[in-house]
Design a protein around this motif. Structure first.
Motif, PDB file in Angstrom:
ATOM      1  N   GLU A  98     -31.226  30.259 -21.108  1.00 21.97           N
ATOM      2  CA  GLU A  98     -29.933  29.583 -21.161  1.00 21.97           C
ATOM      3  C   GLU A  98     -30.025  28.178 -21.744  1.00 21.97           C
ATOM      4  N   LEU A  99     -31.178  27.524 -21.609  1.00 23.73           N
ATOM      5  CA  LEU A  99     -31.262  26.094 -21.881  1.00 23.73           C
ATOM      6  C   LEU A  99     -32.220  25.693 -23.000  1.00 23.73           C
ATOM      7  N   LEU A 100     -33.156  26.543 -23.348  1.00 24.45           N
ATOM      8  CA  LEU A 100     -34.169  26.172 -24.336  1.00 24.45           C
ATOM      9  C   LEU A 100     -33.841  26.769 -25.698  1.00 24.45           C
ATOM     10  N   TYR A 101     -33.859  25.930 -26.701  1.00 23.67           N
ATOM     11  CA  TYR A 101     -33.499  26.374 -28.048  1.00 23.67           C
ATOM     12  C   TYR A 101     -34.520  27.343 -28.629  1.00 23.67           C
ATOM     13  N   ASP A 102     -35.786  27.194 -28.246  1.00 24.84           N
ATOM     14  CA  ASP A 102     -36.825  28.037 -28.841  1.00 24.84           C
ATOM     15  C   ASP A 102     -37.187  29.234 -27.974  1.00 24.84           C
ATOM     16  N   ALA A 103     -36.432  29.485 -26.913  1.00 24.84           N
ATOM     17  CA  ALA A 103     -36.697  30.657 -26.076  1.00 24.84           C
ATOM     18  C   ALA A 103     -36.288  31.930 -26.814  1.00 24.84           C
ATOM     19  N   ALA A 104     -37.031  32.998 -26.598  1.00 27.85           N
ATOM     20  CA  ALA A 104     -36.656  34.278 -27.203  1.00 27.85           C
ATOM     21  C   ALA A 104     -35.281  34.680 -26.684  1.00 27.85           C
ATOM     22  N   GLY A 105     -34.365  34.970 -27.607  1.00 26.39           N
ATOM     23  CA  GLY A 105     -33.012  35.341 -27.207  1.00 26.39           C
ATOM     24  C   GLY A 105     -32.211  34.188 -26.648  1.00 26.39           C
ATOM     25  N   SER A 106     -32.517  32.963 -27.077  1.00 25.50           N
ATOM     26  CA  SER A 106     -31.847  31.775 -26.546  1.00 25.50           C
ATOM     27  C   SER A 106     -30.327  31.917 -26.558  1.00 25.50           C
ATOM     28  N   ARG A 107     -29.709  31.524 -25.442  1.00 30.32           N
ATOM     29  CA  ARG A 107     -28.253  31.532 -25.344  1.00 30.32           C
ATOM     30  C   ARG A 107     -27.694  30.109 -25.330  1.00 30.32           C
TER      31      ARG A 107
END
Length: 401
Positions: A375-384
Motif C-alpha cells: 500500500e505504501l512503498l513505490y517499489d513493492a511488487a504490485g504497489s498500490r
C-alpha cells in the motif's frame, strides 16, 4: 505502545473509485528525461517521491490519453529533483519552472475549472522549488505532499511551513524509501539469529553467515541520523547507545550534504556509515528502528523501516496526523508508538518496555508490514501507492472548492 491485530477482512475499494486521469504530455512540463539524467542520485533522497509516483501513474490503468475523458489532470513536473539538478543541459531550474508555468497557463483544461481538477506531485517541504511559478496557477489545485497542512476542521495548522501551502487541497503521500532495502532483501534472505534458535551452518562462522543473510539480533535497536534535529528529543539518544545490540549513532548535519563536509573531521566516519547502502544494511540487521520526529512531525525513516522490515519505534506524537493513506496503511498493526512524554521522562526504560511488549508479536507485526508495504512503498511488487493517491483525491479533493 499501540498495536492491534489485523482485521479478518481488509478489502480494498474497487478500481471504480479511482479518477480517470490525464498526464500533460507537453515537453515543457514533462522534464523527466533531462532532470533525471542530471540528478542520478534522486533515488537515494526520500523527498524524491515525485519521480516514483509519476512512474506508477504512467503505467496505471486509470490513465487516459484523451483529456476530454479525464476528471483529473496531472502536471508531471518534478520540482524537487529539478531544483537539485540545477543547471542541466544548458537550462536552469528557474528557466524550467518558468517554461512549465507558461505552458500550463495556456491549457484550456486549467482554465475550465480554475485548476480545481489539477494535481501536482511533490513531497518536498521546500515549497520555494515550485511556488514562485505555480502559485498563481495552482491555488485551486491539489498537491500530493508529505504532510497535511490543515486540521480535520479545515483550518490551517499553525507554523511557518504550513502557511506556505498555497493550494486548496492536499493528499499525503509516502516518502520515498531507501532503495537498498528492497535490493538487499531480494539479494539475501532473512535468517533467524542463533540465539533465537536459528541454526548455524556447519563450517561457517556467524559473521560469514551474517554477510550472506540478514540476521537480526533479538531486541536490537538501530538509528543513525542527526541528534541535533529536534534536539530536545534526540539529544537523549546517547543514553540508548549501550542497549544490547544497539546501533544508535549521531550523523552530524551537513556531513552528507555540505560541499565542505569532507573538510570536517567529524564527518569522515559519518559519511561512510550514513550512506544509503550502509543504512539499509543496518536496518536489516536490527529488529527495531527508532523513528523520532525531526524538524516536522513526519519522517522518511518510517517508510525506510517498513521497506527494510525493521519494526519502527515511533517517537513522534503528531506523526499519525500525517500518515499517508491512513485507512489503507495499516499503521496500527505494525507501528509501535512510544509517547514523547514517556520517552522524555525515561528514555531507556520506555524503549526497553516497548521492545518487551512488541517482541512476542513480531511474527504478526512482520506479516502486517508485508501487507502495508504494498500500500505504501513505490517499489513493492504490485504497489498500490498510485491507486491510494487517486482514491484519496476522489474522496477528499474532487468536490468542493
Amino acid at each position: 505502545t499501540c498495536l492491534r491485530s489485523a482485521p479478518a477482512d481488509h478489502a480494498l475499494a474497487s478500481h471504480s473509485s479511482m479518477a480517470a486521469f490525464y498526464i500533460y504530455p507537453d515537453a515543457a512540463m514533462d522534464q523527466s528525461t533531462a532532470v533525471l539524467e542530471c540528478r542520478p542520485s534522486w533515488s537515494f533522497d526520500d523527498q524524491s517521491a515525485e519521480v516514483a509516483m509519476l512512474a506508477l501513474l504512467r503505467q496505471h490503468p486509470a490513465r487516459v490519453t484523451d483529456p476530454e475523458a479525464a476528471t483529473l489532470f496531472v502536471v508531471p513536473l518534478m520540482p524537487y529533483v529539478s531544483s537539485g539538478a540545477g543547471e542541466c543541459m544548458g537550462e536552469s531550474h528557474q528557466r524550467r519552472m518558468s517554461r512549465a508555468a507558461s505552458a500550463l497557463q495556456k491549457s484550456p483544461f486549467l482554465s475550465r475549472r480554475g485548476g480545481h481538477d489539477h494535481l501536482l506531485i511533490t513531497n518536498t517541504f521546500r515549497v520555494k522549488t515550485f511556488a514562485p511559478w505555480l502559485k498563481p496557477l495552482l491555488g485551486n489545485a491539489t498537491i500530493a505532499w508529505f504532510e497535511q497542512p490543515r486540521l480535520a476542521t479545515g483550518e490551517r495548522r499553525p507554523g511557518v511551513l504550513y502557511s506556505l501551502a498555497f493550494w486548496r487541497c492536499t493528499v499525503v503521500i509516502p516518502y520515498l524509501a531507501n532503495p537498498f532495502c528492497a535490493q538487499q532483501r531480494a539479494a539475501a534472505p532473512e535468517a533467524a539469529h542463533p540465539s533465537s534458535g536459528g541454526a548455524v551452518e556447519a563450517g561457517a562462522s556467524l559473521s560469514a553467515q551474517r554477510a550472506r543473510r540478514h540476521v537480526r539480533a533479538p531486541g536490537s535497536v538501530f538509528f543513525q541520523g542527526s541528534f541535533s534535529a529536534a534536539s530536545y528529543l534526540r539529544g537523549r539518544f546517547a543514553s540508548l547507545q549501550d542497549l544490547p545490540g544497539a546501533h544508535v549513532q549521531d550523523v552530524p548535519r551537513g556531513c552528507s550534504e555540505s560541499q565542505n563536509a569532507s573538510l570536517r573531521p567529524e564527518c569522515a566516519a559519518s559519511r561512510l556509515r550514513g550512506s544509503p547502502l550502509h543504512t539499509a544494511r543496518g536496518m536489516l540487521s536490527h529488529e527495531f528502528c527508532l523513528v523520532p520526529r525531526g524538524d516536522t512531525p513526519s519522517s522518511g525513516r518510517l517508510y525506510a523501516a517498513l521497506a527494510c522490515r525493521c519494526v519502527p519505534l515511533l517517537i513522534a506524537n503528531r506523526f499519525a496526523e500525517h500518515f499517508a493513506f491512513p485507512t489503507r496503511g495499516r499503521y496500527d498493526e505494525w507501528v509501535v508508538s512510544v509517547p514523547e512524554g514517556e520517552f522524555m521522562r525515561s528514555p531507556r526504560a520506555s524503549i526497553e518496555g516497548a521492545i518487551h511488549q512488541a517482541r512476542p508479536q513480531l511474527t504478526r507485526i512482520r506479516s502486517a508490514m508485508e501487507a502495508a508495504g504494498v500500500e505504501l512503498l513505490y517499489d513493492a511488487a504490485g504497489s498500490r501507492a498510485a491507486d491510494n493517491m487517486l482514491r484519496d483525491w476522489s474522496a477528499s479533493c474532487a468536490t468542493g472548492g
